[in-house]
Design a protein around this motif. Structure first.
Motif, short mmCIF file in Angstrom:
data_model
loop_
_atom_site.label_atom_id
_atom_site.label_comp_id
_atom_site.label_asym_id
_atom_site.label_seq_id
_atom_site.Cartn_x
_atom_site.Cartn_y
_atom_site.Cartn_z
N ASP A 22 26.00 -2.38 46.45
CA ASP A 22 26.48 -3.27 45.40
C ASP A 22 25.42 -3.31 44.29
O ASP A 22 24.29 -3.73 44.52
CB ASP A 22 26.70 -4.66 46.00
N ARG A 43 24.96 -5.26 41.99
CA ARG A 43 24.48 -6.60 41.61
C ARG A 43 23.27 -7.05 42.43
O ARG A 43 22.65 -8.06 42.15
CB ARG A 43 25.59 -7.63 41.80
N ARG A 66 27.40 -8.88 49.51
CA ARG A 66 27.95 -10.19 49.16
C ARG A 66 29.30 -10.41 49.82
O ARG A 66 30.29 -10.68 49.17
CB ARG A 66 28.08 -10.28 47.64
N GLU A 109 36.83 -8.70 43.48
CA GLU A 109 35.52 -8.63 42.79
C GLU A 109 35.71 -8.19 41.33
O GLU A 109 35.12 -8.79 40.43
CB GLU A 109 34.61 -7.60 43.49
N ALA A 163 35.36 -11.62 39.51
CA ALA A 163 33.89 -11.67 39.50
C ALA A 163 33.30 -12.84 40.28
O ALA A 163 32.45 -13.57 39.76
CB ALA A 163 33.38 -11.68 38.06
N ASP A 214 30.76 -14.53 43.02
CA ASP A 214 29.42 -14.08 43.44
C ASP A 214 29.47 -13.48 44.84
O ASP A 214 28.57 -12.73 45.23
CB ASP A 214 28.44 -15.25 43.38
#
Ligand SMILES: Cc1cc2nc3c(=O)[nH]c(=O)nc-3n(C[C@H](O)[C@H](O)[C@H](O)COP(=O)(O)O)c2cc1C
Length: 344
Positions: free
Chosen positions: A2, A4, A17, A222, A226, A228
């Motif tokens: 991921d 992020r 996540r 996701e 979006a 977390d």
């Protein structure tokens, strides 16, 4: 991987996540170990089933067991429910002493027995009282505290954003929202659109929950909303491999399709884990439930499930599975169960 990076829940780094949802009667230590075995490091954080603060603070053995976990399950968030501030605080302290990584406060349970006593989703209707409880808990414990809620009580009071602001003001580290109201129970569709409204109000992480039935669903949520983090509940009941499948799909690989042998092996392992924690009658009951879910969508699964429903002991259930596996060797396994589509 991921892009992020890890999700930060206070000092805890959660990666990936993806969260296993708290599910009463299901996400005990044995089930969490199964998810870890099936999905490996692809499940970032697992939640316990909700634990009553009343029972916990009365040293109820069953509730104390719900709080315990094995090293391989970590990180684990222990979820508590209740209404009485003093008991909530004492239970939180007990959870911290037990070595939990995160303490989660239930503000989403819709069950009449719970809300009538002022707990679960009823706390969303009493933001000031909730703030008092949360600040008292935060003063007491140093592990990260999170909260799980619904979109609101009913269509007229969709106040998840307000409750998220209360949580942030009280020093909480994350909120999770199941995008249905209390009144909806499990009807209709979970509304992931609520996440945008919550985001406008708070800067702590916001996780989304509801109706992720397949790995592709998780990635679609996701992309579109979006959150977390994505929390997965019912799909993992039939398909504990789902977290691994999400990460494989993210990496552009074909998601693992557990074979019949993989499933039977997982049920045997689950039985062995259950044996460590429960009396034989409980083991048989939980194994029956799990076998019923994992065999959904298999060719010849319906008569097998009927026979399993009649079986009274762990050994009888395992024998049935074993005979089924022998009789079906070489048969293709239907896609539905492995993809968690049984819940779609
Ligand atoms: C059998 C079952 C038990 C549940 N128990 C809890 C619970 O103890 N605490 C909680 O916050 N949510 C509980 N939930 C709600 C789930 O955590 C989740 O938010 C909900 O099922 C929607 O996600 P899903 O569609 O991925 O299952 C439960 C759901 C199910 C199906």
């Amino acid at each position: 991987m991921d892009a992020r990076g890890p999700l930060r829940i206070g000092p805890l780094a959660v990666s990936p996540r993806l969260l296993l949802a708290p599910m009463s009667g299901v996400t005990d230590s044995a089930f969490r170990r199964i998810v870890r075995r099936a999905s490996g490091s692809a499940v970032g954080l697992m939640f316990t089933e909700f634990v009553s603060v009343e029972a916990l603070t009365r040293d109820d053995e069953k509730s104390l067991r719900m709080v315990r976990r094995r090293a391989e399950e970590r990180p684990v968030a222990v979820q508590i429910f209740g209404a009485d501030a003093d008991r909530m605080v004492r239970a939180a302290a007990l959870v911290e002493r037990s070595g939990a990584d995160v303490l989660d406060v239930n503000c989403g349970c819709p069950v009449p027995k719970v809300v009538k006593r002022g707990g679960g989703c009823e706390l969303m209707r009493q933001p000031e009282r909730l703030y008092g409880i949360l600040t008292a808990i935060r003063r007491e414990v140093s592990i990260p505290v999170t909260l799980k809620m619904r979109a609101g009580w009913d269509e007229e009071t969709r106040n998840a954003a307000e409750i998220a602001a209360v949580a942030e003001a009280a020093g909480l580290a994350m909120v999770t929202v199941h995008g249905r109201t209390r009144v909806q129970l499990y009807h209709g569709e979970a509304d992931w659109g609520v996440i945008a409204g919550i985001r406008r109000r708070v800067s702590i992480p916001v996780a989304g929950s509801g109706d992720v039935a397949t790995a592709a669903d998780a990635l679609a949520r996701e992309r579109e909303f979006a959150p977390d983090a994505v929390m997965i509940g019912r799909a993992a009941l039939a398909n504990p491999w789902i977290f691994r499948q999400v990460e494989e799909l993210r990496a552009g690989e074909a998601p693992v399709r557990p074979s019949l042998d993989d499933r039977i092996d997982m049920m045997r392992t689950y039985a062995a884990y259950l044996d460590e924690d429960y009396a034989p009658a409980v083991v048989a009951a939980r194994l029956r439930q799990f076998a019923g879910r994992v065999t959904k969508g298999l060719h010849g699964g319906a008569p097998l499930r009927a026979a399993i429903n009649e079986a009274r002991t762990e050994q009888a259930i395992l024998d049935l599975l074993c005979r089924f596996a022998e009789a079906s060797s070489g048969e293709p396994v239907a896609a539905a169960a492995g993809d968690g589509a049984a819940w779609a």
